[in-house]
Design an enzyme around this catalytic site. Structure first.
Site: not given
Ligand SMILES: *Cc1c(COP(=O)(O)O)cnc(C)c1O
Length: 395
Positions: A55, A109, A181, A206
């Protein structure tokens, strides 16, 4: 050779080898054995590098984190988390106190928006959502207790571009942390630290991992103390990434730049193709001169307009249904960044909670779709869209 006596369970050591594996070994071990209490002391105090309990950290996470640090030019070693949302949570919950105020982009998001509107207020943290393309509005939202601003470079699904240079100036001037982000844009198109970010977040799920088989996040801060707080909070809150997911992500990332370039060039081609079709009323792609933020995208993204394209069919729900049914070989799925092209329909998924009037105001009618372009042959992909749109809009 305790084990050969058959009385003890764990082997003493791995087989000796003068050569080493080319592929990073998968290390699922949760616990790591040290030789002595003295040695453990030194591990905890930093004199010796060593893992203790997964962890707190493990080799597969460190290998992927290092790769991401390099891509982002991160000043401190970043932290892998179990999902992109875990990385968002580590920032929003790990760095704030009751009584703080946080500003978020108004097209973040969906789950980040939910954390802003539901969870932070419950914990005594006020939030304001503002258009990050409107620097005056961002400036007016600032309060004496504003701790951070969380923005995405390119918004979902209307692909608007934030005014990052003005936001970076604002952050410098006020001492408010600028959190970016960078999931949609990736470090291939946008180096967030170079652009003035204090903290960078990724959903590695992604484009970076890229195969829709891993859920993973990453966060890194410029300031070593803040970076350390993020690490400590993510360990305490149990946001640890699994070794197998890190291992798969590393494998995916080996081809990330090639995949990105290919998907992006196909996206540009598909956007123009869609613009030429009779059944399409509107195409949104930051690389097109008719995009409202084209000039800003050109200066921020250095000619990289990424792999996301949105468009509007001339029709409503029946035509939308007919289109996804006819779009053979493409997944109608609410994700992005997969090797295969995926299409999503905000009105029935990410933005379903809004009223139809509100969606229309935001430009997300029933005919509105977002495409995450994958690695298909560009000609074939254009043909699939041509025929699916023709059959949906005429029939
Ligand atoms: C998908 C996404 C998230 C969240 O990510 P997960 O891996 O699905 O938890 C956050 N910000 C953006 C811009 C995203 O496309």
């Amino acid at each position: 050779m305790k084990n050969e006596k058959g009385s003890l369970v764990r082997p003493d050591a791995l087989p000796a080898s003068a050569s080493r594996p080319v592929v990073t070994p998968l290390s699922p071990s949760v616990v790591y054995a040290s030789d002595t209490p003295d040695m453990l002391d030194q591990q905890y105090e930093g004199g010796l590098q060593g893992y203790t309990y997964s962890r707190e950290g493990h080799p597969n996470a460190d290998v992927v984190a290092k790769r991401l640090d390099r891509l982002e030019g991160a000043p401190c070693p970043g932290v892998m988390t179990s999902s992109g949302m875990a990385a968002v949570s580590a920032v929003l919950m790990g760095l704030t106190h009751a009584g703080d105020h946080v500003i978020g982009g108004n097209q973040l998001y969906g789950r980040s928006l939910r954390m802003m509107s539901d969870d932070l207020p419950r914990l005594g943290i006020d939030t304001t959502l503002v258009d990050p393309g409107d620097i005056d509005a961002m400036r007016s939202a600032i309060r004496p207790n504003t701790r951070l601003m969380l923005v995405e470079v390119v918004s979902n699904p209307t692909l608007r571009v934030a005014d990052i240079s003005a936001l970076a100036d604002l952050a410098r001037e006020t001492g408010i942390l600028l959190v970016i982000d960078n999931t949609f844009t990736t470090p291939r198109a946008f180096r967030a630290f170079d652009a003035g970010a204090d903290i960078v977040i990724h959903s590695v799920t992604k484009l970076l991992a890229g195969h829709s088989d891993v859920m993973l996040g990453y966060v890194a801060a410029k300031d070593p103390e803040i970076n350390d707080s993020l690490r400590v909070f993510s360990v305490t809150a149990g946001m640890t990434a699994s070794p197998f997911d890190c291992w798969l992500a590393e494998r995916g990332m080996l081809s990330f730049d090639l995949r990105f370039d290919r998907a992006q060039s196909t996206a540009a081609r598909l956007a123009d193709h869609l613009g030429s079709l009779a059944g399409v009323t509107r195409v949104l792609y930051p690389g097109r001169s008719d995009h409202p933020d084209h000039a800003r995208a050109a200066s921020l993204l250095g000619g990289n307009y990424c792999n996301m394209v949105s468009f509007e069919l001339n029709g409503s729900r029946p035509e939308a249904n007919a289109f996804t049914r006819a779009a053979e070989g493409l997944s109608f799925a609410p994700t992005l960044g997969d090797v295969g092209t995926t299409i999503s329909h905000p009105a029935s998924s990410s933005h379903r909670a809004l009223t139809e009037a509100k969606r229309t105001e935001l430009g997300m009618s029933e005919g509105f779709f977002r495409i995450s372009v994958g690695l298909e042959d560009p000609d074939t992909l254009c043909e699939v869209f041509t025929s699916a749109i023709a059959s949906a809009v005429s029939g």
